[in-house]
Scaffold this motif. Structure first.
Motif, mmCIF file in Angstrom:
data_model
loop_
_atom_site.group_PDB
_atom_site.id
_atom_site.type_symbol
_atom_site.label_atom_id
_atom_site.label_comp_id
_atom_site.label_asym_id
_atom_site.label_seq_id
_atom_site.Cartn_x
_atom_site.Cartn_y
_atom_site.Cartn_z
ATOM 1 N N TYR A 181 0.815 -1.125 0.110
ATOM 2 C CA TYR A 181 -0.076 -0.026 -0.127
ATOM 3 C C TYR A 181 0.787 1.213 -0.072
ATOM 4 O O TYR A 181 0.450 2.423 0.178
ATOM 5 N N GLY A 182 2.284 1.236 -0.086
ATOM 6 C CA GLY A 182 2.981 2.310 -0.186
ATOM 7 C C GLY A 182 3.836 2.432 0.899
ATOM 8 O O GLY A 182 3.645 2.735 1.886
ATOM 9 N N ARG A 183 5.190 2.612 0.604
ATOM 10 C CA ARG A 183 6.311 2.844 1.175
ATOM 11 C C ARG A 183 6.541 4.181 1.966
ATOM 12 O O ARG A 183 6.807 4.257 3.170
ATOM 13 N N LYS A 184 6.040 5.218 1.011
ATOM 14 C CA LYS A 184 6.229 6.445 1.591
ATOM 15 C C LYS A 184 5.023 6.595 2.611
ATOM 16 O O LYS A 184 5.228 7.416 3.765
ATOM 17 N N ARG A 185 3.867 6.034 2.224
ATOM 18 C CA ARG A 185 2.739 6.221 3.297
ATOM 19 C C ARG A 185 3.282 5.651 4.751
ATOM 20 O O ARG A 185 3.088 6.126 5.599
ATOM 21 N N MET A 186 3.775 4.464 4.675
ATOM 22 C CA MET A 186 4.418 3.748 5.961
ATOM 23 C C MET A 186 5.463 4.427 6.537
ATOM 24 O O MET A 186 5.459 4.732 7.758
ATOM 25 N N PHE A 187 6.305 4.889 5.841
ATOM 26 C CA PHE A 187 7.425 5.726 6.183
ATOM 27 C C PHE A 187 6.832 7.017 7.080
ATOM 28 O O PHE A 187 7.192 7.065 8.178
ATOM 29 N N LEU A 188 6.118 7.672 6.553
ATOM 30 C CA LEU A 188 5.559 9.039 7.077
ATOM 31 C C LEU A 188 4.831 8.506 8.408
ATOM 32 O O LEU A 188 4.805 9.219 9.455
ATOM 33 N N LEU A 189 4.069 7.527 8.237
ATOM 34 C CA LEU A 189 3.217 6.965 9.547
ATOM 35 C C LEU A 189 4.231 6.621 10.789
ATOM 36 O O LEU A 189 4.069 7.000 11.842
ATOM 37 N N GLY A 190 5.345 5.834 10.071
ATOM 38 C CA GLY A 190 6.450 5.492 11.106
ATOM 39 C C GLY A 190 6.954 6.921 11.820
ATOM 40 O O GLY A 190 7.190 6.761 13.204
ATOM 41 N N VAL A 191 7.436 7.705 11.127
ATOM 42 C CA VAL A 191 8.185 8.801 11.710
ATOM 43 C C VAL A 191 7.244 9.613 12.720
ATOM 44 O O VAL A 191 7.631 10.337 13.740
ATOM 45 N N ALA A 192 5.848 9.484 12.143
ATOM 46 C CA ALA A 192 5.047 10.250 12.860
ATOM 47 C C ALA A 192 4.590 9.721 14.284
ATOM 48 O O ALA A 192 4.613 10.566 15.439
ATOM 49 N N LEU A 239 8.526 15.663 1.314
ATOM 50 C CA LEU A 239 9.071 16.739 0.436
ATOM 51 C C LEU A 239 9.887 15.823 -0.750
ATOM 52 O O LEU A 239 9.693 16.243 -2.017
ATOM 53 N N VAL A 240 10.600 15.022 0.140
ATOM 54 C CA VAL A 240 11.648 14.131 -0.797
ATOM 55 C C VAL A 240 11.183 12.859 -1.535
ATOM 56 O O VAL A 240 11.628 12.512 -2.688
ATOM 57 N N ILE A 241 10.697 12.029 -0.770
ATOM 58 C CA ILE A 241 10.238 10.651 -1.354
ATOM 59 C C ILE A 241 9.232 10.817 -2.269
ATOM 60 O O ILE A 241 8.206 11.318 -2.297
ATOM 61 N N GLU A 242 9.342 10.093 -3.547
ATOM 62 C CA GLU A 242 8.330 10.096 -4.470
ATOM 63 C C GLU A 242 7.091 9.556 -4.070
ATOM 64 O O GLU A 242 6.979 8.558 -3.067
ATOM 65 N N LYS A 243 6.155 10.086 -4.813
ATOM 66 C CA LYS A 243 4.631 9.302 -4.531
ATOM 67 C C LYS A 243 4.661 8.047 -4.680
ATOM 68 O O LYS A 243 5.284 7.232 -5.609
ATOM 69 N N ASP A 244 3.745 7.541 -3.759
ATOM 70 C CA ASP A 244 3.636 5.946 -3.867
ATOM 71 C C ASP A 244 2.629 5.728 -5.094
ATOM 72 O O ASP A 244 1.725 6.331 -5.443
ATOM 73 N N VAL A 245 3.035 4.415 -5.489
ATOM 74 C CA VAL A 245 2.395 4.063 -6.711
ATOM 75 C C VAL A 245 1.837 2.558 -6.157
ATOM 76 O O VAL A 245 2.245 1.938 -5.248
ATOM 77 N N PRO A 246 0.583 2.020 -6.768
ATOM 78 C CA PRO A 246 0.159 0.791 -6.192
ATOM 79 C C PRO A 246 1.024 -0.328 -6.521
ATOM 80 O O PRO A 246 1.738 -0.443 -7.563
ATOM 81 N N SER A 247 0.945 -1.606 -5.737
ATOM 82 C CA SER A 247 1.532 -2.729 -6.088
ATOM 83 C C SER A 247 1.093 -3.280 -7.445
ATOM 84 O O SER A 247 -0.143 -3.208 -7.708
ATOM 85 N N ASN A 248 1.787 -4.068 -8.102
ATOM 86 C CA ASN A 248 1.555 -4.628 -9.282
ATOM 87 C C ASN A 248 1.174 -6.279 -8.886
ATOM 88 O O ASN A 248 0.905 -6.919 -10.076
ATOM 89 N N GLU A 249 1.007 -6.585 -7.888
ATOM 90 C CA GLU A 249 0.375 -7.722 -7.643
ATOM 91 C C GLU A 249 -0.977 -8.045 -7.821
ATOM 92 O O GLU A 249 -1.749 -7.207 -7.703
ATOM 93 N N ARG A 250 -1.208 -8.957 -8.490
ATOM 94 C CA ARG A 250 -2.548 -9.289 -8.794
ATOM 95 C C ARG A 250 -3.474 -9.497 -7.530
ATOM 96 O O ARG A 250 -4.596 -8.842 -7.509
ATOM 97 N N ASP A 251 -2.975 -10.237 -6.634
ATOM 98 C CA ASP A 251 -3.930 -10.464 -5.456
ATOM 99 C C ASP A 251 -3.192 -9.681 -4.125
ATOM 100 O O ASP A 251 -2.148 -10.003 -3.907
ATOM 101 N N ARG A 252 -3.852 -8.456 -4.022
ATOM 102 C CA ARG A 252 -3.211 -7.654 -3.024
ATOM 103 C C ARG A 252 -3.781 -7.748 -1.440
ATOM 104 O O ARG A 252 -3.855 -6.862 -0.949
ATOM 105 N N ARG A 253 -4.446 -8.969 -1.214
ATOM 106 C CA ARG A 253 -5.014 -9.183 0.119
ATOM 107 C C ARG A 253 -4.201 -9.261 1.024
ATOM 108 O O ARG A 253 -2.885 -9.829 0.787
ATOM 109 N N VAL A 254 -4.364 -9.049 2.278
ATOM 110 C CA VAL A 254 -3.105 -9.443 3.529
ATOM 111 C C VAL A 254 -3.779 -10.743 4.307
ATOM 112 O O VAL A 254 -4.737 -10.899 4.559
#
Length: 555
Positions: A88-99, A202-217
């Motif tokens: 679901y996005g490394r940038k999103r998880m990064f920002l959540l983590g440092v927050a 500001l620096v990390i590129e925008k997240d893009v969706p995973s290219n896996e067919r089945d993205r369930r957890v």
């Protein structure tokens, strides 16, 4: 008129985004800052423990939970949060983590009692579990195998000793010299975390969706592994201070349940991987919510003829050796030699300087030197640091034992982390980089807890035995034990750390001899020399979205 052909969009997991040199530097700097904050959150608490105990009226044997609470959450949630970052996005998880790191560091600074600070430290650890796998995934995707990747990963690894320096050196000064004492350390960490959040946004590129067919957890697998690790890490942290020690009823029950849950997790992952490797079974599994793709494919351990598993085991035993040395040496200085936090900090300065130099060395030589030599050399030096304190003479000058031990102690941790994460990134597929980094980090966290538990058992056993021989009944704090018994106990704990370091060197010498160089751009197919790795690559090249027919080789 012929319709213009639609231009193919770049594959977010294989195509490298073009960026300027300065933006690449900024990207590495922000990820490194996250490592600094994470390590500072851990190390700053260790040097402030005596002061925290005094100010919050926490008895000595319960102070360990201020460290263990962070390790518990940060170590047990790595796999789940690494997988979520990939999906679901490394940038999103990064920002959540440092927050999380920033907000709960601020909360720790205002804590007024033992329970509050323990709970907040646990929540703070969730941030560490989120940010480190995400950072490793971001760097692995941003830099393909090349000298630039070696520099990026080595710089990121340098964040560990720098974070340790900020935590222990600056933390020691703030604890002793500021009006807020230990609270100042957490206020500093909150500020660093906030700066990291802004920089990452500001620096990390925008997240893009995973290219896996089945993205369930795989939530069932996530529950099994998280619950199992929580119970095991809890036992490792609490076993020595439980009412009846390791014979306490709930300690025995928790370790048994934890092991059972981990075995169930392994069996469940094997079952899911088997289903999803068969197209017909996978199609049926897609209709059942609980048959999601495995959280962690067990085949990842067998990559490169099982050398992936060996590298992870070496990371485990190296952190057993390094972390136990780092904790016991601080307790030796403060509780046995009765030094202040600042004087303890001064004696550890060489460790952090060496740590930065080590990562510079790795960046320069990782593309020229077989990784086995770096790991053997590093693990032996960490073992040597333990050996120096195992035979230490109390009245000898600092330069005879303390200084050389501080210099060599960190070499193994830095060499193993930088070389190990490069190795893991190189044989992992683009869509599993954060998970692979989380797996590596999980082994280091478990190693820290396991090494501390084993050396604590050794310390307590020797302390009790020697004290009884002197006719003294030792209390839980151990402060009433004879001086000679305390010294023998510290030495014995260091012998335990020495054994872990030597074990890492032996594993590397026996099983990593044919890994070769991991820090250059060579043909990645050279690493695909076994069925497990080739099968994983074949799955990826087939295209998880049904359209990618010519996916790039794994990094």
């Amino acid at each position: 008129m012929a319709r213009p052909e639609k231009q193919a969009e770049p594959n977010p997991h294989t195509d490298v985004v073009e960026r300027s040199v300065w933006k690449s530097i900024a990207l590495v700097a922000i990820c490194t800052l996250s490592m600094i904050v994470n390590n500072a959150c851990s190390s700053s608490a260790s040097i402030a423990l005596p002061t925290i105990g005094e100010k919050l009226h926490i008895v000595q044997y319960k102070l360990q939970w201020i460290l263990s609470a962070y390790a518990l959450s940060s170590g047990c949630l790595l796999l789940l949060l690494g997988r979520l970052a990939d999906l679901y996005g490394r940038k999103r998880m990064f920002l959540l983590g440092v927050a999380c790191l920033s907000v709960f560091s601020l909360g720790c600074g205002f804590a007024q009692n033992e329970i509050t600070i323990d709970v907040l430290r646990g929540l703070q650890g969730v941030g560490g579990a989120a940010v480190i796998p995400a950072s490793l995934g971001i760097l692995a995707h941003a830099f393909p195998p090349s000298p630039a990747r070696a520099i990026a990963f080595s710089t990121f690894a340098a964040g560990a000793p720098i974070g340790g320096a900020i935590g222990i050196l600056v933390g020691g000064v703030l604890t002793q010299l500021t009006a807020a004492t230990w609270r100042s350390v957490f206020f500093l960490l909150a500020g660093l975390g906030a700066a990291c959040f802004v920089g990452g946004y500001l620096v990390i590129e925008k997240d893009v969706p995973s290219n896996e067919r089945d993205r369930r957890v795989d939530w069932l697998g996530a529950f099994l592994v998280t619950a199992g690790l929580v119970l095991i890490v809890f036992v490792l942290s609490d076993g020595s201070i439980a009412p009846n020690g390791w014979n306490t009823g709930y300690i025995i029950a928790f370790i048994v349940i934890g092991v059972i849950l981990l075995l169930l997790f392994i069996g469940w992952q094997h079952y899911l991987e088997k289903i999803h490797s068969d197209p017909d079974l996978a199609a049926r599994a897609a209709t059942k919510w609980y048959l999601a793709p495995p959280l962690m494919k067990l085949s990842i351990w067998t990559r490169m003829k099982g050398r992936m598993a060996v590298m992870l085991c070496i990371a485990f035993v190296e952190w057993c050796s390094f972390f136990s040395w780092m904790l016991w040496v601080q307790l030796y200085y403060q509780n046995y030699l009765l030094l202040t936090p600042v004087l303890t900090m001064i004696r550890l300065i060489p460790m952090f300087i060496t740590g930065c130099i080590c990562n510079l060395v790795v960046a320069l030589v990782i593309g020229r030197v077989d990784v086995v030599f770096l790991i053997i050399f590093g693990t032996i030096l960490t073992a040597t640091a333990n050996l120096l304190f195992a035979v230490i003479k109390v009245h000898a000058p600092y330069w005879a034992f303390g200084f050389p031990a501080a210099i060599v102690s960190v070499v193994g941790a830095d060499f193993v982390f930088a070389a190990g994460t490069l190795f893991v990134a190189k044989i992992s597929l683009p869509h599993e980089q954060s998970l692979a980094g989380a797996l590596f980090q999980t082994m280091t966290q478990l190693g820290s807890s396991f090494g501390l538990a084993i050396t604590t058992i050794i310390f307590n056993s020797v302390l009790t035995k020697e004290s009884r021989a002197a006719g003294v009944a030792v209390d839980k704090s151990g402060t009433n034990a004879p001086r000679a018994a305390q010294l023998d106990a510290y030495r014995a704990a260091m012998w335990g750390g020495f054994a872990f370091g030597i074990l890492g060197a032996v594993l590397a010498a026996l099983f990593l001899r044919h890994v070769g160089i991991v820090g250059h751009r060579g043909d990645v197919d050279a690493l695909i020399d076994d069925e497990a790795t080739a099968h994983a690559v074949g799955e990826f090249r087939a295209g998880d979205d049904g359209d990618e027919k010519d996916a790039e080789k794994p990094q």
